[in-house]
Design a protein around this motif. Structure first.
Motif, PDB file in Angstrom:
ATOM      1  N   LEU A   1       0.851  -1.187   0.000  1.00 44.01           N
ATOM      2  CA  LEU A   1       0.000   0.000   0.000  1.00 44.01           C
ATOM      3  C   LEU A   1       0.890   1.241   0.000  1.00 44.01           C
ATOM      4  O   LEU A   1       1.688   1.419   0.909  1.00 44.01           O
ATOM      5  CB  LEU A   1      -0.884   0.028   1.257  1.00 44.01           C
ATOM      6  CG  LEU A   1      -1.602  -1.268   1.648  1.00 44.01           C
ATOM      7  CD1 LEU A   1      -2.336  -1.088   2.981  1.00 44.01           C
ATOM      8  CD2 LEU A   1      -2.579  -1.697   0.560  1.00 44.01           C
ATOM      9  N   LEU A   2       0.768   2.062  -1.023  1.00 47.06           N
ATOM     10  CA  LEU A   2       1.606   3.265  -1.100  1.00 47.06           C
ATOM     11  C   LEU A   2       0.724   4.498  -1.003  1.00 47.06           C
ATOM     12  O   LEU A   2      -0.091   4.761  -1.890  1.00 47.06           O
ATOM     13  CB  LEU A   2       2.389   3.281  -2.422  1.00 47.06           C
ATOM     14  CG  LEU A   2       3.330   2.099  -2.672  1.00 47.06           C
ATOM     15  CD1 LEU A   2       4.005   2.233  -4.033  1.00 47.06           C
ATOM     16  CD2 LEU A   2       4.374   1.980  -1.569  1.00 47.06           C
ATOM     17  N   ASP A   3       0.867   5.259   0.072  1.00 43.95           N
ATOM     18  CA  ASP A   3       0.024   6.435   0.276  1.00 43.95           C
ATOM     19  C   ASP A   3       0.771   7.687  -0.178  1.00 43.95           C
ATOM     20  O   ASP A   3       1.600   8.227   0.547  1.00 43.95           O
ATOM     21  CB  ASP A   3      -0.381   6.539   1.754  1.00 43.95           C
ATOM     22  CG  ASP A   3      -1.567   7.487   1.957  1.00 43.95           C
ATOM     23  OD1 ASP A   3      -1.926   8.189   0.997  1.00 43.95           O
ATOM     24  OD2 ASP A   3      -2.109   7.515   3.077  1.00 43.95           O
ATOM     25  N   GLU A   4       0.450   8.130  -1.384  1.00 40.88           N
ATOM     26  CA  GLU A   4       1.065   9.329  -1.979  1.00 40.88           C
ATOM     27  C   GLU A   4       2.580   9.277  -1.883  1.00 40.88           C
ATOM     28  O   GLU A   4       3.222  10.229  -1.439  1.00 40.88           O
ATOM     29  CB  GLU A   4       0.500  10.595  -1.309  1.00 40.88           C
ATOM     30  CG  GLU A   4      -1.002  10.658  -1.473  1.00 40.88           C
ATOM     31  CD  GLU A   4      -1.590  12.040  -1.224  1.00 40.88           C
ATOM     32  OE1 GLU A   4      -0.831  13.026  -1.293  1.00 40.88           O
ATOM     33  OE2 GLU A   4      -2.797  12.131  -1.002  1.00 40.88           O
ATOM     34  N   TRP A   5       3.124   8.161  -2.326  1.00 38.14           N
ATOM     35  CA  TRP A   5       4.570   8.013  -2.265  1.00 38.14           C
ATOM     36  C   TRP A   5       5.277   9.021  -3.177  1.00 38.14           C
ATOM     37  O   TRP A   5       6.417   9.413  -2.925  1.00 38.14           O
ATOM     38  CB  TRP A   5       4.958   6.574  -2.649  1.00 38.14           C
ATOM     39  CG  TRP A   5       6.368   6.264  -2.293  1.00 38.14           C
ATOM     40  CD1 TRP A   5       6.830   5.891  -1.075  1.00 38.14           C
ATOM     41  CD2 TRP A   5       7.510   6.336  -3.153  1.00 38.14           C
ATOM     42  NE1 TRP A   5       8.193   5.723  -1.118  1.00 38.14           N
ATOM     43  CE2 TRP A   5       8.632   5.993  -2.384  1.00 38.14           C
ATOM     44  CE3 TRP A   5       7.689   6.666  -4.503  1.00 38.14           C
ATOM     45  CZ2 TRP A   5       9.919   5.955  -2.914  1.00 38.14           C
ATOM     46  CZ3 TRP A   5       8.963   6.637  -5.027  1.00 38.14           C
ATOM     47  CH2 TRP A   5      10.074   6.278  -4.231  1.00 38.14           C
ATOM     48  N   LEU A   6       4.583   9.456  -4.220  1.00 34.81           N
ATOM     49  CA  LEU A   6       5.220  10.368  -5.179  1.00 34.81           C
ATOM     50  C   LEU A   6       4.994  11.848  -4.841  1.00 34.81           C
ATOM     51  O   LEU A   6       5.554  12.722  -5.499  1.00 34.81           O
ATOM     52  CB  LEU A   6       4.676  10.098  -6.588  1.00 34.81           C
ATOM     53  CG  LEU A   6       5.004   8.718  -7.169  1.00 34.81           C
ATOM     54  CD1 LEU A   6       4.147   8.446  -8.400  1.00 34.81           C
ATOM     55  CD2 LEU A   6       6.483   8.616  -7.517  1.00 34.81           C
TER      56      LEU A   6
END
Ligand SMILES: Nc1ncnc2c1ncn2[C@@H]1O[C@H](COP(=O)(O)OP(=O)(O)OP(=O)(O)O)[C@@H](O)[C@H]1O
Ligand SMILES: [Mg+2]
Lengths: 243, 310
Positions: free
Chosen positions: A163-168
């Motif tokens: 799960l990537l929460d606004e990694w960018l």
């Protein structure tokens, strides 16, 4: 179509009177990159928190490969193969880069210790672009490097679902390109990922499928091209921009 | 094992030998100082095992210590001392587990207050029990000498350092450091945070209870207000912080000077003891937040840096 790795059915989270996540349904398939998008405050992070066990759902079912995980403690869910990064990067300030990555490798879904954990941390550091920075202190890192450490820590237990929460978010244009390529390479590795993201370019190039949320409710789903041209989605985003 | 670890081991073994031999060359006064230092070394080091990594300030030392004292006080006529020490350790661990399960899910502030209340609660219960039976205190009359008690404490100190070293190298120790840095990250990395904290708290509670069990014969007459004195809990916290809780050897660096100065002050200016404790506390907070151990490391890094430059 193969079986869903992760499935949400009627998942709801209330904070007092506020329904932050309202009866959400969706499936994530093996190897799929699912974009979870929507305007600010629409309930994306809360949805990730429900999946990772940071919060317990008020009602509804969350299944991981057919086993119900909704409401379990975060450590149990991590052991079953769910890993995540946080919208506001969370690193361990008292440890160096290597130890931060090892922290993810010891207790989770896949467990290693000693030399094996060190070797895995070195491999992952290289993988995310931190080669040779293992001994750096956390407060010496650039912003993108701190995000890399967190990603490496999340990858260390070899998760079934990432799960990537606004990694960018918060990266400058050059870094953004690097970041997109990095996630692209995870995708090619066959990782199953839920990507919460505001960056449209990233959503178009990375996601197989998108779920769009607004005020806690799912308002659309489909391929990125489909949802981004959906009038209701456009309205939700523009409405948010007016506010 | 690294070469610094081997050095550390050799140094620890020598220190242990010298400390253990104290009764053979020291005067009675030196031996009595030795008992205080050994006692606070054990208490502060085991306190730091738990509180160092987790940052939970426990004021329960007196509760465990008193529990151990009463274990010996009630049992010395029927059981040998070594079995009472072990029994006290088990009781201390059980009490710590109960307290830990009830409180370690709470945030730090509630934990501090609860642990402070715990010693007081047990003290009141025992006082009440004594009032019911018409007793006031307990006589603990054994043929153990000060030298016996001292050597038992030194042996316990050696055990605490060994256990602390093993925990530091273990997954449990690593888990505790992660929890101390960020509990949310710890849980999401697969660590059962409540279990890890309770386990360490049990170690710390068991050791404090064993210390009380060893020292009961020294008091000869024990009563609740002596066995459960809250001052003990505060002293342990301050000595551990003064030495530094981020290193296994930290607390002892605080215990030795603190005990020596405290003894001098209480012998010459008995009314200024609390003032002294208060001043040390302020010094820690304002000037040496990482204790003497932190100070020593800073100086070491600084001189290494100077050498590297020259
Ligand atoms: N722990 C909490 N307690 C109370 N309300 C909360 C809590 N967490 C989130 N909320 C509320 O729930 C709603 C959804 O928040 P959430 O963080 O999930 O949105 P989001 O889609 O991730 O937004 P963003 O794009 O800004 O990160 C918001 O109104 C937020 O204020
Ligand atoms: Mg969010």
């Amino acid at each position: 179509m193969n079986q869903a790795v992760l499935s949400l059915r009627g998942v709801t989270k209330r904070f007092g009177g506020l329904v932050a996540v309202n009866a959400i349904d969706f499936d994530v398939r093996q190897g799929q990159v699912l974009g979870l998008i929507g305007p600010n405050g629409s309930g994306k992070s809360t949805t990730l928190n429900l999946i990772s066990g940071a919060l317990a759902p008020t009602s509804g079912e969350i299944g991981l490969r057919g086993v119900s995980i909704g409401g379990l403690r975060a450590d149990k869910i991590a052991k079953r193969g769910v890993s995540r990064t946080f919208q506001l990067v969370r690193l361990l300030p008292g440890m160096n880069v290597e130890q931060n990555i090892i922290a993810g490798a010891v207790f989770g879904h896949r467990r290693r210790w000693g030399a094996a954990a060190k070797a895995e941390a070195a491999r992952l550091a290289e993988r995310v672009g931190l080669a040779g920075k293992g001994h750096m202190a956390i407060d010496q890192l650039t912003y993108i490097d701190s995000k890399r450490v967190e990603l490496a820590r999340a990858l260390a237990p070899d998760p079934k679902v990432l799960l990537l929460d606004e990694w960018l978010a918060g990266l400058n244009p050059t870094e953004l390109q690097v970041g997109i390529e990095l996630i692209q390479s995870l995708r090619e590795e066959g990782r199953t990922i839920i990507l919460v993201e505001h960056v449209m370019d990233a959503i178009r190039s990375l996601c197989d499928y998108c779920v769009v949320m607004s005020s806690g409710t799912k308002i659309a789903e489909g391929t990125p091209a489909e949802v981004l041209s959906d009038p209701e989605v456009v309205r939700a985003y523009l409405g948010d921009e007016d506010a | 094992m690294s070469s610094t670890e081997i050095q550390g081991f050799v140094f620890a073994a020598l220190a242990l030998l010298v400390a253990g031999a104290l009764p053979y060359f020291g005067s009675d006064y030196v031996l009595s100082l030795g008992i205080s230092i050994a006692m606070f070394t054990v208490l502060a080091t085991s306190w730091a095992l738990f509180s160092g990594p987790t940052h939970y300030i426990s004021l329960a030392t007196a509760a465990f210590f008193g529990l151990g004292t009463y274990t010996t006080g009630l049992g010395f006529e029927s059981l040998p001392i070594w079995s009472l020490i072990i029994l006290a350790g088990v009781l201390g661990a059980v009490l710590a587990a109960l307290v830990g399960l009830a409180t370690l899910r709470l945030s730090g502030v509630y934990f501090v207050i609860f642990t402070l209340g715990l010693a007081e609660l047990i003290r009141q219960v025992i006082t009440w029990g004594q009032n019911m039976t018409g007793q006031k205190g307990l006589y603990v009359l054994t043929d153990l000498t000060e030298a016996h008690l001292y050597q038992m404490l030194v042996a316990l100190a050696a055990l605490v350092f060994l256990v602390g070293w093993l925990i530091g190298r273990s997954r449990l120790g690593f888990a505790l450091r992660i929890i101390g840095d960020d509990e949310t990250v710890a849980a999401h990395s697969g660590i059962n945070t409540a279990q890890a904290k309770v386990l360490l708290f049990m170690v710390s509670g068991a050791v404090a209870a064993m210390t009380g069990a060893i020292l009961a014969p020294r008091y000869i007459y024990i009563e609740p207000s002596l066995a459960f004195t809250p001052l003990l809990s505060f002293q342990v916290v301050i000595m551990a912080l003064l030495g530094g809780v981020h290193r296994l050897w930290g607390p002892i660096v605080g215990v030795i000077p603190f005990t020596l100065i405290l003894e001098t002050i209480s012998a010459n200016f008995p009314n200024q003891v609390t003032l002294f404790i208060g001043i040390v506390f302020l010094v820690i907070v304002y000037f040496i937040p990482r204790g003497f151990a932190g100070l020593i490391e800073t100086v070491r890094n600084w001189s290494a840096w100077r050498e590297a430059r020259s």
